[in-house]
Design a protein around this motif. Structure first.
Motif, PDB file in Angstrom:
ATOM      1  N   GLY A 143       0.818  -1.211   0.000  1.00  0.00           N
ATOM      2  CA  GLY A 143       0.000   0.000   0.000  1.00  0.00           C
ATOM      3  C   GLY A 143       0.848   1.256   0.000  1.00  0.00           C
ATOM      4  N   GLU A 144       1.982   1.216   0.710  1.00  0.00           N
ATOM      5  CA  GLU A 144       2.887   2.362   0.717  1.00  0.00           C
ATOM      6  C   GLU A 144       3.489   2.600  -0.663  1.00  0.00           C
ATOM      7  OE1 GLU A 144       5.759   1.483   3.690  1.00  0.00           O
ATOM      8  OE2 GLU A 144       4.326   1.564   5.361  1.00  0.00           O
ATOM      9  N   ARG A 145       3.578   1.552  -1.452  1.00  0.00           N
ATOM     10  CA  ARG A 145       4.094   1.672  -2.816  1.00  0.00           C
ATOM     11  C   ARG A 145       2.975   1.962  -3.824  1.00  0.00           C
ATOM     12  NH1 ARG A 145       9.663   2.171  -3.373  1.00  0.00           N
ATOM     13  NH2 ARG A 145      10.609   1.162  -1.547  1.00  0.00           N
ATOM     14  N   LYS A 146       1.809   2.341  -3.331  1.00  0.00           N
ATOM     15  CA  LYS A 146       0.643   2.710  -4.156  1.00  0.00           C
ATOM     16  C   LYS A 146       0.112   1.550  -4.998  1.00  0.00           C
ATOM     17  CE  LYS A 146       2.005   7.568  -4.535  1.00  0.00           C
ATOM     18  NZ  LYS A 146       2.271   8.704  -5.460  1.00  0.00           N
ATOM     19  N   GLY A 197       0.960   7.692 -11.446  1.00  0.00           N
ATOM     20  CA  GLY A 197      -0.349   7.566 -10.826  1.00  0.00           C
ATOM     21  C   GLY A 197      -1.408   6.977 -11.738  1.00  0.00           C
ATOM     22  N   TYR A 208      -2.366  -0.351  -4.272  1.00  0.00           N
ATOM     23  CA  TYR A 208      -3.831  -0.339  -4.263  1.00  0.00           C
ATOM     24  C   TYR A 208      -4.388   0.726  -5.220  1.00  0.00           C
ATOM     25  CZ  TYR A 208      -3.171  -3.312  -0.225  1.00  0.00           C
ATOM     26  OH  TYR A 208      -2.781  -4.341   0.591  1.00  0.00           O
ATOM     27  N   LEU A 209      -3.644   1.784  -5.446  1.00  0.00           N
ATOM     28  CA  LEU A 209      -4.047   2.770  -6.454  1.00  0.00           C
ATOM     29  C   LEU A 209      -3.968   2.156  -7.839  1.00  0.00           C
ATOM     30  CD1 LEU A 209      -4.768   5.624  -7.448  1.00  0.00           C
ATOM     31  CD2 LEU A 209      -2.313   6.179  -7.349  1.00  0.00           C
ATOM     32  N   TYR A 210      -2.891   1.422  -8.093  1.00  0.00           N
ATOM     33  CA  TYR A 210      -2.747   0.752  -9.386  1.00  0.00           C
ATOM     34  C   TYR A 210      -3.824  -0.326  -9.548  1.00  0.00           C
ATOM     35  CZ  TYR A 210       1.867   2.870  -8.761  1.00  0.00           C
ATOM     36  OH  TYR A 210       2.886   3.761  -8.529  1.00  0.00           O
TER      37      TYR A 210
END
Length: 285
Positions: free
Chosen positions: A68-71, A230, A73-75
């Protein structure tokens, strides 16, 4: 009626045959489920070892927290948006295009089918540069789709495989059903939605599973469209995590598990229609 297996084991009886079948089936299960079990175990391990199948001493969610810190979940969210709208658009285009090819007669229909087959044979790398040019300045409209979800969704909206599967399936629907509906006063759209489309549920399951997998695994298209990190989808993020020396193997395995689960869930959701669609042609006649 009994169908023997390729190796003829179904026709054999006795302790030796049972032992051979047990060893064979166990080997198949290990070969096909071993990597998945190793991934599942290692993703929750404190010190993951993807080459070992032993149970971890303690389970942890640290790998998913670091992901999650590496994003990640955004991906993952970006992938869900692309596959959700992309698959919906693809199925809509497939059913209407298939209906036109299966029920309408027009000049150049054979050429259209041939063109669809050609698009399935061309590697994505061949059309990478033309695709980037088209998405950079959409013909007629002149819109720039680079850096947008639309740029990742519209190119997967039409897939030759899905259209051909639906076309062949719709051709098997008896024309008499449509004629009876028209005699009862039903229009063409009502006949399509109430008669033809419900009978094509098995085919919808097939194109749903294959379409989901195709869009979910897209790497080149999001790589072309995304203009900043992003906007990455999960396949691109996995490649980035793999090349990052600061990311541990546990984070990479956790992200890989997150990328694998949606495909499994999609297959389970469409499993019944998928199997019916694959076997429907084998039981005709």
């Amino acid at each position: 009626m009994r169908f023997d297996s390729t190796l003829g084991l179904e026709a054999r009886r006795g302790p030796v045959a049972v032992l051979l079948k047990t060893v064979l089936y166990a080997g198949i299960v290990i070969v096909f489920t071993g990597p998945l079990v190793g991934l599942l175990v290692s993703a929750f391990d404190t010190i993951p070892d993807p080459t070992s199948f032993s149970l971890p001493d303690s389970l942890t969610l640290d790998n998913f927290a670091k992901a999650g810190e590496r994003k990640v979940y955004l991906y993952l969210l970006n992938s869900f948006v692309v596959v959700g709208f992309g698959l919906l658009l693809q199925m809509i285009v497939s059913v209407f295009a298939a209906y036109a090819l299966a029920r309408k007669k027009f000049r150049g229909m054979t050429f259209v089918l041939l063109l669809m087959l050609v698009t399935m044979m061309i590697p994505e790398e061949v059309i990478a540069i033309p695709l980037s040019v088209v998405l950079g300045e959409l013909p007629v409209l002149g819109a720039n789709l680079l850096g947008t979800y639309a740029g990742m969704i519209l190119p997967v909206g039409a897939w030759g495989f899905s259209i051909l599967v639906m076309t062949e399936f719709m051709r098997e629907v008896p024309v008499e059903l449509e004629e009876a509906a028209r005699i009862d006063g039903a229009g063409e759209l009502r006949t399509f939605f109430t008669i033809i489309l419900p009978l094509c549920r098995p085919a919808l399951g097939v194109i749903g599973v294959f379409g989901f997998t195709m869009i979910w695994d897209q790497y080149l298209l999001p790589l072309i469209v995304a203009t900043e990190p992003g906007q990455w989808t999960l396949p691109i993020a996995l490649r980035s995590l793999r090349s990052d020396d600061e990311v541990g193997i546990g984070v990479l395995l956790a992200a890989t598990l997150l990328a694998l689960l949606p495909s499994i869930i999609a297959f389970l959701a469409f499993q019944r229609q998928f199997m019916r669609g694959l076997t429907s042609g084998a039981v005709k006649g």
